[in-house]
Design an enzyme around this catalytic site. Structure first.
Site, PDB file in Angstrom:
ATOM      1  N   ASP A 447       0.653  -1.068  -0.033  1.00 36.35           N
ATOM      2  CA  ASP A 447      -0.062  -0.230  -0.105  1.00 36.35           C
ATOM      3  C   ASP A 447       0.992   1.344   0.044  1.00 36.35           C
ATOM      4  O   ASP A 447       0.601   2.227  -0.648  1.00 36.35           O
ATOM      5  CB  ASP A 447      -1.016   0.015   1.175  1.00 36.35           C
ATOM      6  CG  ASP A 447      -2.011  -1.066   0.932  1.00 36.35           C
ATOM      7  OD1 ASP A 447      -2.304  -1.442  -0.043  1.00 36.35           O
ATOM      8  OD2 ASP A 447      -2.648  -1.409   1.979  1.00 36.35           O
ATOM      9  N   GLU A 473      -3.135  -2.168  -9.199  1.00 34.11           N
ATOM     10  CA  GLU A 473      -1.758  -1.461  -9.388  1.00 34.11           C
ATOM     11  C   GLU A 473      -2.078  -0.515 -10.609  1.00 34.11           C
ATOM     12  O   GLU A 473      -0.969  -0.321 -11.328  1.00 34.11           O
ATOM     13  CB  GLU A 473      -0.639  -2.296  -9.479  1.00 34.11           C
ATOM     14  CG  GLU A 473      -0.674  -3.310 -10.574  1.00 34.11           C
ATOM     15  CD  GLU A 473      -1.421  -4.717 -10.020  1.00 34.11           C
ATOM     16  OE1 GLU A 473      -1.085  -5.709 -10.528  1.00 34.11           O
ATOM     17  OE2 GLU A 473      -2.242  -4.494  -9.178  1.00 34.11           O
TER      18      GLU A 473
END
Length: 572
Positions: A447, A473
């Site tokens: 993260d 992503e």
């Protein structure tokens, strides 16, 4: 603030009342010495056994009798009268007889069409038959009258000016009417900002009260020419619109929870009943003449009582609007009750009743307008807060909670507008081997990598690029201006540098692959977000298949309904 506003209005009202306290008449007209009632066949001028049963004790003849008779003793008159005047009201016929000393009688008979409205007040006049030095009495027979003031306000005058209002009184009423115009304008202006129904009901109430003030003062006769029946019709119609509008206004005005829904319904029902009784009375059906006026005026009493009850309920529950309404309504309730009782024949009307009624209406509407404005500001504040909360929630829904970047939902709905603003380059990025980062270092560090990537894609102060996170992503860039593809490439490469500088624990570089679509400015309209996204996504995966950490781009050269012509793919 409320207390100061109310005290200010009350002080203004006292000053206005003091300035407007003027005499209502210039001389003392001759009143009837004796009165009597009878059938339509009763001869008013006969003597002996056929003579009416005259009463000379000051009591009024009953206007509800088929014929009400008035006898005026000319011996008490300092000047020979020329006119019979009385208050505006409906009747079928008025016969005026002048009786001389020798018994000679001259009689003139009139209908409502013959009445001469005097203006500067609400009286009408009928000319007397010739009055000479030998004339001793005048007898007036009013057939089928509808209101008590027809009898109670009857007078003989030498000049109509004796019962006309002075011009300063008329100017006072005109000033009050001017005050009533202001809330009409304010309500319309407020309604454009806040579509609250109570503003329309207040406008209707003010309009009705303004019409009633113009009619009851006679000021309307200075503006338009009316017949007696038309002016008489305006009284119940003005009361209907004004009072019923005020009740509906109160039903919608008070704050949620400050007035039970049952009371709101009762106010609306009472307003409808009062409106119906007013309309029936305005039609002047002959069968209703004897008791129509009682039904008409008494119909207002339950509405006034219910209005008072609703105000008490609302004030006990903390309503700000109810406090304004209570102060506003007290003067007009008192004046209205006196007016109702006098029109029912239960007591004489005060000489300055119309002026007091008009001043009470002005006071009520000014204070009520303050209350409506206060309620408007509260509702506007609540609406603005609700809009701000809604905007905040919408902004939250359009932002990625992890990175703070806009999401696909935020951009897709505005994509056509962004195209018109010149955003003609779409770049789709995907981090290479990001699953390995999560598997090796854990999702918390993963993260953090995503947050650093988001920061790298957001160039400080750059209004010509927009960064989005589409999910996982995957990121997107929308760019405009010169060298957009080159700038997108620089941002892609900045990801590797920023991650290496800020997250040393990774040990391996984080790269990204990218697919870029450039669109010509002359042919943007046919391209949808989904079409361009699909092309950019294809280029992205071709870049990954070609070895990752690279960019593939296409420049669209032509838009056509059946597809797009493209330049050859180029690798960067």
């Amino acid at each position: 603030m409320i207390g100061r506003a109310i005290r200010g209005v009350m002080t203004l009202a006292v000053l206005v009342a003091a300035l407007f306290a003027v005499p209502a008449a210039q001389a003392e007209p001759l009143a009837a010495a004796c009165q009597a009632e009878g059938a339509l066949s009763t001869p008013p001028t006969k003597t002996g056994a056929q003579a009416p049963q005259w009463r000379c004790d000051g009591s009024l003849a009953d206007y509800r009798a088929p014929r009400a008779m008035l006898r005026f003793d000319l011996a008490n008159s300092a000047e020979a009268p020329a006119w019979f005047t009385t208050r505006v009201g409906d009747f079928s016929r008025i016969a005026i007889s002048v009786i001389d000393e020798g018994g000679a009688v001259r009689t003139a008979s009139y209908t409502m069409d013959d009445a001469q409205l005097l203006g500067r007040g609400i009286k009408f006049a009928l000319p007397l038959p010739d009055v000479t030095d030998q004339s001793r009495a005048v007898v007036v027979a009013i057939d089928q009258g509808w209101v008590a003031p027809l009898v109670g306000d009857a007078r003989l005058v030498a000049s109509a000016d004796e019962v006309r209002w002075p011009y300063d009184s008329l100017l006072a009423i005109a000033a009050i009417c001017g005050l009533l115009v202001m809330p009409l304008l304010f309500d319309l202006a407020f309604y454009r900002v806040l579509r609250a129904r109570f503003l329309l009901w207040h406008w209707l109430s003010v309009f009705g009260m303004l019409g009633l003030t113009l009619a009851t003062s006679g000021l309307i006769l200075e503006l338009v020419e009316l017949e007696l029946w038309q002016l008489s019709l305006l009284f119940p119609l003005g009361s209907l619109v004004g009072v019923c509008g005020a009740a509906m206004f109160a039903a919608d005005l008070f704050e949620e929870g400050c007035l039970p829904e049952r009371t709101r319904r009762m106010l609306r029902i009472a307003a409808a009943i009062t409106a119906a009784s007013s309309l029936v009375y305005a039609c002047k059906f002959p069968a209703l003449r004897e008791h129509g006026i009682e039904v008409y005026y008494l119909a207002f009493l339950p509405l006034i009582a219910l209005f008072f009850y609703a105000l008490i309920q609302a004030m006990l529950r903390g309503s700000r609007a109810a406090r304004y309404q209570f102060v506003a309504c007290m003067p007009i309730w008192i004046v209205a009750l006196v007016r109702i009782l006098s029109n029912l024949g239960w007591g004489a009307a005060p000489q300055d009743q119309v002026l007091a009624f008009s001043a009470a209406i002005a006071f009520e509407l000014i204070v009520t307008s303050l209350g409506a404005a206060d309620r408007f500001m509260i509702l506007k504040h609540e609406r603005d807060n609700a809009r701000a909360r809604s905007a905040a929630m919408e902004a939250m829904a359009e932002r990625d909670p992890l990175t703070g970047l806009l999401n696909r939902r935020a951009i897709e709905a505005r994509f056509a507008d962004l195209q018109r603003q010149g955003f003609d380059t779409m770049a789709l990025l995907d981090l290479d081997h990001f699953k390995a980062v999560n598997d090796t270092h854990g999702h918390q560090l993963g993260d953090e990598v995503l947050r650093v990537c988001a920061g790298a894609l957001q160039a400080d102060g750059d209004r010509d690029s927009i960064a989005l996170r589409l999910g996982g992503e995957e990121f997107m860039l929308l760019l405009r201006g010169p060298h957009a593809r080159r700038r997108a490439e620089e941002l892609r490469r900045a990801i590797t540098q920023c991650v290496a500088e800020r997250i040393a624990a990774l040990g391996t570089p984080v790269t990204a692959s990218m697919g870029v679509i450039e669109m010509p400015r002359g042919g943007l309209e046919p391209a949808s977000f989904a079409d361009l996204y699909a092309r950019a996504d294809r280029l992205l995966y071709e870049a990954k298949a070609a070895g990752r950490d690279r960019t593939l781009h296409e420049r669209l050269t032509l838009f056509r309904p059946d597809g797009m012509q493209l330049r050859q793919n180029a690798a960067a």
